[in-house]
Design a protein around this motif. Structure first.
Motif, PDB file in Angstrom:
ATOM      1  N   SER A   3     -17.601 -14.473   6.184  1.00  0.00           N
ATOM      2  CA  SER A   3     -18.339 -15.662   5.734  1.00  0.00           C
ATOM      3  C   SER A   3     -18.004 -16.876   6.586  1.00  0.00           C
ATOM      4  O   SER A   3     -18.871 -17.717   6.849  1.00  0.00           O
ATOM      5  CB  SER A   3     -18.048 -15.946   4.267  1.00  0.00           C
ATOM      6  OG  SER A   3     -16.664 -16.192   4.075  1.00  0.00           O
ATOM      7  N   GLN A  31     -15.678  -2.099   6.410  1.00  0.00           N
ATOM      8  CA  GLN A  31     -16.238  -0.832   5.912  1.00  0.00           C
ATOM      9  C   GLN A  31     -15.201  -0.061   5.093  1.00  0.00           C
ATOM     10  O   GLN A  31     -15.513   0.462   4.028  1.00  0.00           O
ATOM     11  CB  GLN A  31     -16.706   0.037   7.086  1.00  0.00           C
ATOM     12  CG  GLN A  31     -17.949  -0.463   7.761  1.00  0.00           C
ATOM     13  CD  GLN A  31     -19.192  -0.326   6.882  1.00  0.00           C
ATOM     14  OE1 GLN A  31     -19.252   0.517   6.010  1.00  0.00           O
ATOM     15  NE2 GLN A  31     -20.154  -1.189   7.121  1.00  0.00           N
ATOM     16  N   LEU A  35     -16.392  -3.550   1.452  1.00  0.00           N
ATOM     17  CA  LEU A  35     -16.949  -4.890   1.259  1.00  0.00           C
ATOM     18  C   LEU A  35     -18.377  -4.903   1.792  1.00  0.00           C
ATOM     19  O   LEU A  35     -18.644  -5.356   2.908  1.00  0.00           O
ATOM     20  CB  LEU A  35     -16.076  -5.928   1.967  1.00  0.00           C
ATOM     21  CG  LEU A  35     -14.609  -5.970   1.544  1.00  0.00           C
ATOM     22  CD1 LEU A  35     -13.814  -6.910   2.419  1.00  0.00           C
ATOM     23  CD2 LEU A  35     -14.506  -6.371   0.073  1.00  0.00           C
ATOM     24  N   ASP A  36     -19.293  -4.414   0.993  1.00  0.00           N
ATOM     25  CA  ASP A  36     -20.671  -4.216   1.425  1.00  0.00           C
ATOM     26  C   ASP A  36     -21.374  -5.511   1.828  1.00  0.00           C
ATOM     27  O   ASP A  36     -22.104  -5.541   2.818  1.00  0.00           O
ATOM     28  CB  ASP A  36     -21.481  -3.508   0.341  1.00  0.00           C
ATOM     29  CG  ASP A  36     -20.964  -2.113   0.061  1.00  0.00           C
ATOM     30  OD1 ASP A  36     -20.381  -1.501   0.978  1.00  0.00           O
ATOM     31  OD2 ASP A  36     -21.138  -1.632  -1.079  1.00  0.00           O
ATOM     32  N   ASP A  37     -21.159  -6.593   1.083  1.00  0.00           N
ATOM     33  CA  ASP A  37     -21.794  -7.870   1.420  1.00  0.00           C
ATOM     34  C   ASP A  37     -21.302  -8.375   2.772  1.00  0.00           C
ATOM     35  O   ASP A  37     -22.090  -8.853   3.592  1.00  0.00           O
ATOM     36  CB  ASP A  37     -21.525  -8.924   0.352  1.00  0.00           C
ATOM     37  CG  ASP A  37     -22.248  -8.638  -0.951  1.00  0.00           C
ATOM     38  OD1 ASP A  37     -23.225  -7.867  -0.925  1.00  0.00           O
ATOM     39  OD2 ASP A  37     -21.837  -9.195  -1.989  1.00  0.00           O
ATOM     40  N   ALA A  38     -20.005  -8.265   2.992  1.00  0.00           N
ATOM     41  CA  ALA A  38     -19.426  -8.711   4.261  1.00  0.00           C
ATOM     42  C   ALA A  38     -19.917  -7.839   5.409  1.00  0.00           C
ATOM     43  O   ALA A  38     -20.212  -8.337   6.490  1.00  0.00           O
ATOM     44  CB  ALA A  38     -17.903  -8.697   4.192  1.00  0.00           C
ATOM     45  N   GLU A  40     -22.746  -6.245   5.576  1.00  0.00           N
ATOM     46  CA  GLU A  40     -24.149  -6.589   5.818  1.00  0.00           C
ATOM     47  C   GLU A  40     -24.249  -7.898   6.597  1.00  0.00           C
ATOM     48  O   GLU A  40     -25.055  -8.023   7.521  1.00  0.00           O
ATOM     49  CB  GLU A  40     -24.901  -6.711   4.494  1.00  0.00           C
ATOM     50  CG  GLU A  40     -26.374  -6.980   4.659  1.00  0.00           C
ATOM     51  CD  GLU A  40     -27.104  -7.040   3.331  1.00  0.00           C
ATOM     52  OE1 GLU A  40     -28.177  -7.674   3.306  1.00  0.00           O
ATOM     53  OE2 GLU A  40     -26.628  -6.478   2.332  1.00  0.00           O
ATOM     54  N   MET A  41     -23.421  -8.869   6.251  1.00  0.00           N
ATOM     55  CA  MET A  41     -23.421 -10.154   6.944  1.00  0.00           C
ATOM     56  C   MET A  41     -23.028  -9.969   8.412  1.00  0.00           C
ATOM     57  O   MET A  41     -23.648 -10.535   9.314  1.00  0.00           O
ATOM     58  CB  MET A  41     -22.457 -11.127   6.266  1.00  0.00           C
ATOM     59  CG  MET A  41     -22.513 -12.528   6.810  1.00  0.00           C
ATOM     60  SD  MET A  41     -21.345 -13.647   6.002  1.00  0.00           S
ATOM     61  CE  MET A  41     -21.752 -13.405   4.280  1.00  0.00           C
ATOM     62  N   ASP A  43     -23.365  -7.231  10.150  1.00  0.00           N
ATOM     63  CA  ASP A  43     -24.459  -6.495  10.782  1.00  0.00           C
ATOM     64  C   ASP A  43     -25.601  -7.438  11.179  1.00  0.00           C
ATOM     65  O   ASP A  43     -26.147  -7.325  12.278  1.00  0.00           O
ATOM     66  CB  ASP A  43     -24.959  -5.407   9.832  1.00  0.00           C
ATOM     67  CG  ASP A  43     -25.910  -4.452  10.507  1.00  0.00           C
ATOM     68  OD1 ASP A  43     -25.579  -3.945  11.594  1.00  0.00           O
ATOM     69  OD2 ASP A  43     -26.997  -4.203   9.935  1.00  0.00           O
TER      70      ASP A  43
END
Length: 63
Positions: A3, A31, A35-38, A40-41, A43
Motif C-alpha cells: 500500500s 503470496q 495477502l490477496d489484496d496486497a 492484487e495491488m 500485480d
C-alpha cells in the motif's frame, strides 16, 4: 508494504515508475502469506509498469 508503494507509484502521476530492490521477494512473500489484496495491488502496479524490479533500471536508462 504494497500500500505504501502504491501511494508512490500510483499517486499523482508525477513519478513514472518506482524501482524496488526486492520486488520478486516481496511478491513471493505476499503470496506465501495469503495477502490477496496486497498481491492484487502489486500485480496492478507491475502490469501497469508503475513498479519494477531494480534489475530493470540499467536497461531502462539505456533506452
Amino acid at each position: 508494504m504494497p500500500s505504501r508503494l502504491a501511494s508512490i507509484a500510483l499517486g499523482t502521476g508525477d513519478i513514472d515508475c518506482v524501482y524496488h530492490f526486492a520486488l520478486y521477494e516481496l511478491q513471493a512473500t505476499v503470496q506465501a502469506l495469503g495477502l490477496d489484496d496486497a498481491a492484487e495491488m502489486l500485480d496492478v502496479m507491475v502490469k501497469g509498469k508503475r513498479l519494477k524490479d531494480i534489475s530493470d533500471l540499467p536497461l531502462d536508462l539505456a533506452i
